[in-house]
Design a protein around this motif. Structure first.
Motif, PDB file in Angstrom:
ATOM      1  N   ILE A  15      -2.220  14.588   3.524  1.00 45.30           N
ATOM      2  CA  ILE A  15      -2.772  15.086   2.265  1.00 45.30           C
ATOM      3  C   ILE A  15      -3.988  14.264   1.812  1.00 45.30           C
ATOM      4  CG2 ILE A  15      -1.293  13.789   0.667  1.00 45.30           C
ATOM      5  CD1 ILE A  15      -1.157  16.426  -0.998  1.00 45.30           C
ATOM      6  N   ALA A  16      -3.934  12.967   1.996  1.00 51.46           N
ATOM      7  CA  ALA A  16      -5.046  12.122   1.548  1.00 51.46           C
ATOM      8  C   ALA A  16      -6.341  12.464   2.271  1.00 51.46           C
ATOM      9  CB  ALA A  16      -4.710  10.644   1.734  1.00 51.46           C
ATOM     10  N   SER A  17      -6.259  12.805   3.560  1.00 57.39           N
ATOM     11  CA  SER A  17      -7.471  13.114   4.315  1.00 57.39           C
ATOM     12  C   SER A  17      -8.058  14.461   3.910  1.00 57.39           C
ATOM     13  CB  SER A  17      -7.189  13.088   5.814  1.00 57.39           C
ATOM     14  OG  SER A  17      -6.269  14.118   6.158  1.00 57.39           O
ATOM     15  N   ARG A  18      -7.296  15.290   3.216  1.00 61.40           N
ATOM     16  CA  ARG A  18      -7.807  16.589   2.775  1.00 61.40           C
ATOM     17  C   ARG A  18      -8.401  16.545   1.376  1.00 61.40           C
ATOM     18  NH1 ARG A  18      -2.711  18.162   4.937  1.00 61.40           N
ATOM     19  NH2 ARG A  18      -1.955  18.635   2.854  1.00 61.40           N
ATOM     20  N   LEU A  19      -8.255  15.431   0.693  1.00 58.83           N
ATOM     21  CA  LEU A  19      -8.792  15.323  -0.661  1.00 58.83           C
ATOM     22  C   LEU A  19     -10.310  15.129  -0.612  1.00 58.83           C
ATOM     23  CD1 LEU A  19      -6.128  13.000  -2.295  1.00 58.83           C
ATOM     24  CD2 LEU A  19      -6.386  15.470  -2.591  1.00 58.83           C
ATOM     25  N   PRO A  43       0.835  -1.205   0.000  1.00 55.79           N
ATOM     26  CA  PRO A  43       0.000   0.000   0.000  1.00 55.79           C
ATOM     27  C   PRO A  43       0.871   1.257   0.000  1.00 55.79           C
ATOM     28  CG  PRO A  43      -0.775  -1.553   1.644  1.00 55.79           C
ATOM     29  CD  PRO A  43       0.523  -2.089   1.118  1.00 55.79           C
ATOM     30  N   GLU A  44       0.412   2.242  -0.750  1.00 51.61           N
ATOM     31  CA  GLU A  44       1.162   3.497  -0.817  1.00 51.61           C
ATOM     32  C   GLU A  44       1.093   4.234   0.507  1.00 51.61           C
ATOM     33  OE1 GLU A  44       0.567   6.105  -4.168  1.00 51.61           O
ATOM     34  OE2 GLU A  44      -0.079   4.412  -5.404  1.00 51.61           O
ATOM     35  N   VAL A  45       2.194   4.914   0.811  1.00 52.55           N
ATOM     36  CA  VAL A  45       2.227   5.777   1.991  1.00 52.55           C
ATOM     37  C   VAL A  45       2.230   7.219   1.494  1.00 52.55           C
ATOM     38  CG1 VAL A  45       3.395   4.106   3.466  1.00 52.55           C
ATOM     39  CG2 VAL A  45       4.747   5.690   2.101  1.00 52.55           C
ATOM     40  N   GLU A  46       1.795   8.120   2.354  1.00 54.20           N
ATOM     41  CA  GLU A  46       1.733   9.524   1.960  1.00 54.20           C
ATOM     42  C   GLU A  46       3.118  10.155   1.990  1.00 54.20           C
ATOM     43  OE1 GLU A  46      -2.276  11.595   3.106  1.00 54.20           O
ATOM     44  OE2 GLU A  46      -1.399  10.597   4.864  1.00 54.20           O
ATOM     45  N   PHE A  47       3.483  10.816   0.927  1.00 53.93           N
ATOM     46  CA  PHE A  47       4.724  11.556   0.869  1.00 53.93           C
ATOM     47  C   PHE A  47       4.615  12.787   1.771  1.00 53.93           C
ATOM     48  CE2 PHE A  47       7.608  14.658  -1.149  1.00 53.93           C
ATOM     49  CZ  PHE A  47       8.789  13.938  -1.049  1.00 53.93           C
TER      50      PHE A  47
END
Length: 185
Positions: A34-38, A26-30
């Motif tokens: 950021i993912a939770s703000r999309l 699974p990808e991790v956030e760089f």
């Protein structure tokens, strides 16, 4: 002996789980958070089911004042086509092998409902016997109606009416149509 990391290249179809595994970990956030703000969008899959006279099968939901087509909103990690097949089974007791994708339509936010992608799949034409035998199998629905688009017009949202016109055109032409709020682009 080296194992082929892409078994499908050998002609063997992969399962969904194998496809997921081939994607890697699974990808991790760089950039953390950021993912939770999309923005989140919902998706729904509906079936264009018709009778021998060309009328469309509509469901009568108990939870809203307008008619809809069989189908529904996707669950987490469920494709629109799988959601449509599941909902048609739950709502009507039909085990359909849905046909091709007819329409993808983006619908803007409306009140409490976030913007979404609406997918319409070809559910085919029911024989007279099949159409007569279709019954409600879900307490969320108050009934079923086979209607022409003209008959349905005052009983559905205008955007659904536009989307269904596109779905009928797509079924006739063999082309899939992309639309925004029921208007082709």
């Amino acid at each position: 002996m080296k194992t082929d990391p892409h078994p499908q290249s050998a002609g063997d179809p992969l399962t969904f789980a194998q496809d997921v595994a081939l994607e890697g970990p699974p990808e991790v956030e760089f950039n953390p958070g950021i993912a939770s703000r999309l923005p989140a969008k919902s998706s729904a899959g509906g079936a264009l089911l018709r009778d021998g006279q060309g009328r469309i099968l509509f469901v009568v939901p108990r939870y809203k004042t307008v008619l809809d087509i069989p189908g529904g909103i996707t669950d987490d990690n469920e494709s629109p086509k799988a959601a449509c097949q599941r909902e048609v089974s739950e709502e009507l007791g039909l085990r359909l092998e849905l046909g091709r994708l007819l329409v993808v339509d983006w619908v803007p936010r409306n009140g409490v409902w976030r913007d979404s992608h609406q997918f319409i799949f070809d559910g085919g034409v029911l024989t007279d016997e099949e159409a007569a035998a279709v019954q409600v199998h879900d307490e969320e629905l108050g009934g079923l109606k086979f209607l022409s688009l003209d008959e349905a017009a005052p009983q559905v949202h205008p955007s659904l009416l536009r989307r269904l016109k596109l779905a009928l055109a797509a079924a006739d032409s063999g082309q899939t149509i992309y639309a925004e709020f029921g208007r082709p682009l």
